[in-house]
Motif scaffolding. Structure first.
Motif, PDB file in Angstrom:
ATOM      1  N   GLU A  73      62.649  43.246  49.709  1.00  0.00           N
ATOM      2  CA  GLU A  73      61.918  42.980  50.943  1.00  0.00           C
ATOM      3  C   GLU A  73      60.810  41.975  50.668  1.00  0.00           C
ATOM      4  O   GLU A  73      60.104  42.081  49.662  1.00  0.00           O
ATOM      5  CB  GLU A  73      61.320  44.268  51.509  1.00  0.00           C
ATOM      6  N   LYS A  74      60.674  41.038  51.579  1.00  0.00           N
ATOM      7  CA  LYS A  74      59.625  40.027  51.469  1.00  0.00           C
ATOM      8  C   LYS A  74      58.810  40.066  52.749  1.00  0.00           C
ATOM      9  O   LYS A  74      59.350  39.929  53.838  1.00  0.00           O
ATOM     10  CB  LYS A  74      60.250  38.641  51.275  1.00  0.00           C
ATOM     11  N   ARG A  75      57.505  40.285  52.586  1.00  0.00           N
ATOM     12  CA  ARG A  75      56.620  40.379  53.738  1.00  0.00           C
ATOM     13  C   ARG A  75      56.096  39.000  54.096  1.00  0.00           C
ATOM     14  O   ARG A  75      55.616  38.252  53.252  1.00  0.00           O
ATOM     15  CB  ARG A  75      55.467  41.312  53.436  1.00  0.00           C
ATOM     16  N   ASP A  76      56.191  38.667  55.367  1.00  0.00           N
ATOM     17  CA  ASP A  76      55.665  37.410  55.898  1.00  0.00           C
ATOM     18  C   ASP A  76      54.142  37.483  55.832  1.00  0.00           C
ATOM     19  O   ASP A  76      53.545  38.461  56.277  1.00  0.00           O
ATOM     20  CB  ASP A  76      56.138  37.234  57.345  1.00  0.00           C
ATOM     21  N   ILE A  77      53.507  36.459  55.272  1.00  0.00           N
ATOM     22  CA  ILE A  77      52.049  36.500  55.130  1.00  0.00           C
ATOM     23  C   ILE A  77      51.315  36.054  56.392  1.00  0.00           C
ATOM     24  O   ILE A  77      50.100  36.044  56.434  1.00  0.00           O
ATOM     25  CB  ILE A  77      51.573  35.667  53.921  1.00  0.00           C
ATOM     26  N   SER A  78      52.053  35.714  57.421  1.00  0.00           N
ATOM     27  CA  SER A  78      51.418  35.332  58.688  1.00  0.00           C
ATOM     28  C   SER A  78      50.908  36.586  59.401  1.00  0.00           C
ATOM     29  O   SER A  78      51.050  37.707  58.921  1.00  0.00           O
ATOM     30  CB  SER A  78      52.410  34.588  59.574  1.00  0.00           C
ATOM     31  N   LYS A  79      50.360  36.402  60.554  1.00  0.00           N
ATOM     32  CA  LYS A  79      49.816  37.528  61.320  1.00  0.00           C
ATOM     33  C   LYS A  79      50.869  38.556  61.695  1.00  0.00           C
ATOM     34  O   LYS A  79      50.586  39.728  61.876  1.00  0.00           O
ATOM     35  CB  LYS A  79      49.123  37.019  62.586  1.00  0.00           C
ATOM     36  N   GLN A  81      53.289  39.771  59.911  1.00  0.00           N
ATOM     37  CA  GLN A  81      53.546  40.704  58.807  1.00  0.00           C
ATOM     38  C   GLN A  81      54.968  41.277  58.838  1.00  0.00           C
ATOM     39  O   GLN A  81      55.201  42.377  58.348  1.00  0.00           O
ATOM     40  CB  GLN A  81      52.524  41.851  58.809  1.00  0.00           C
ATOM     41  N   ARG A  82      55.900  40.558  59.426  1.00  0.00           N
ATOM     42  CA  ARG A  82      57.265  41.090  59.476  1.00  0.00           C
ATOM     43  C   ARG A  82      57.882  41.082  58.072  1.00  0.00           C
ATOM     44  O   ARG A  82      57.494  40.310  57.203  1.00  0.00           O
ATOM     45  CB  ARG A  82      58.112  40.299  60.452  1.00  0.00           C
ATOM     46  N   VAL A  83      58.851  41.951  57.900  1.00  0.00           N
ATOM     47  CA  VAL A  83      59.514  42.110  56.611  1.00  0.00           C
ATOM     48  C   VAL A  83      60.924  41.558  56.715  1.00  0.00           C
ATOM     49  O   VAL A  83      61.658  41.891  57.641  1.00  0.00           O
ATOM     50  CB  VAL A  83      59.536  43.599  56.185  1.00  0.00           C
ATOM     51  N   ARG A  84      61.279  40.712  55.767  1.00  0.00           N
ATOM     52  CA  ARG A  84      62.628  40.135  55.707  1.00  0.00           C
ATOM     53  C   ARG A  84      63.346  40.653  54.476  1.00  0.00           C
ATOM     54  O   ARG A  84      62.732  40.909  53.449  1.00  0.00           O
ATOM     55  CB  ARG A  84      62.553  38.609  55.594  1.00  0.00           C
TER      56      ARG A  84
END
Length: 142
Positions: A73-79, A81-84
Motif C-alpha cells: 500500500e502506498k499512501r498519497d501524500i496530498s490532502k 491521503q488515499r491509499v493505492r
C-alpha cells in the motif's frame, strides 16, 4: 497460551521463520534499519547480496495451492491521503520468500499483485508449481 494474531504479528513471525531458515542454510542475513525499504532482508554469501521481500502465504483451493500477495500500500501524500495498491518490481526486490506448512519457497518478482503456487499438478502453463520454487532449489542458483 493462545492469542489472536494481527496481520503485523503474522508477518513478523513469517519473517523470523525465513531468517532462521536462511541462517541455517549458511547465508548471512542482514536486516535493514526501519521499515521503509521495499525488502525485508538481504542475504549474502561469498560477496553476493540478494534483496528479499518476505510475505505471508494463505491457503487456497482447499489446500491445493497457496496465495502470496505481492503488493504493498502506498499512501498519497496530498490532502486526500488515499491509499493505492502498488505491485513490487525487480527494482524493489530480487525475490519473494514465504513459508507454507513448514516448507520455504523463494520465487522471482513477477510484477503481479499476487502469486499462487500449486502444491498439486498444474493444469495449465500459466499455473506455477510450488516445488519449482522450493527455497533450497532457488538458493542453489544464486
Amino acid at each position: 497460551m493462545s492469542r489472536d494474531l494481527n496481520p503485523s504479528m503474522i508477518g513478523q513471525i513469517t519473517e523470523l521463520k525465513c531468517q532462521l531458515f536462511l541462517v541455517e542454510q549458511g547465508f548471512n542475513v542482514l536486516i535493514p534499519m526501519g521499515n521503509h525499504q521495499k525488502y525485508d532482508l538481504v542475504i549474502e554469501q561469498n560477496g553476493k547480496f540478494t534483496r528479499i521481500q518476505v510475505k505471508h502465504a494463505s491457503v487456497q483451493n482447499n489446500g491445493k495451492s497457496f496465495l502470496v500477495k505481492t503488493r504493498y500500500e502506498k499512501r498519497d501524500i496530498s490532502k486526500s491521503q488515499r491509499v493505492r495498491q502498488e505491485v513490487y518490481t525487480s527494482n524493489d526486490c530480487d525475490y519473494f520468500m514465504t513459508e507454507f506448512n513448514n516448507q520455504f519457497y523463494i520465487f522471482p518478482v513477477f510484477e503481479t499483485s499476487s502469486t499462487k503456487l500449486w502444491l498439486t499438478d498444474v493444469k495449465s502453463k500459466t499455473q506455477k508449481k510450488a516445488e519449482d520454487y522450493l527455497a533450497e532449489k532457488t538458493l542453489q542458483k544464486l
